[in-house]
Design a protein around this motif. Structure first.
Motif: not given
Length: 60
Positions: A10-14, A19-21, A29-31
């Motif tokens: 569901g998250a949009v990557a730019v 998305h998370a590690v 959580l990153s960016g």
């Protein structure tokens, strides 16, 4: 320590990142951006509403 990369549908990557590690007991959580996946536009509103959108994207 083992690391697990998490990508939320569901998250949009730019950018080219996870998305998370998950590393041990920690979750990084990153960016994250408050992009509405239906409209592809940034969520308007205050920091509370934008943060809510980020978490909704991660957990869909």
């Amino acid at each position: 320590m083992t690391r697990k990369c998490i990508n939320a549908d569901g998250a949009v990557a730019v950018g080219p990142y996870s998305h998370a590690v998950e590393a041990g007991e920690f979750l990084f959580l990153s960016g994250q951006t408050p992009i509405d996946p239906q409209t592809q536009k940034l969520s308007e509103g205050n920091i509370v509403e934008q943060t809510k959108q980020c978490f909704e994207n991660l957990f869909k």
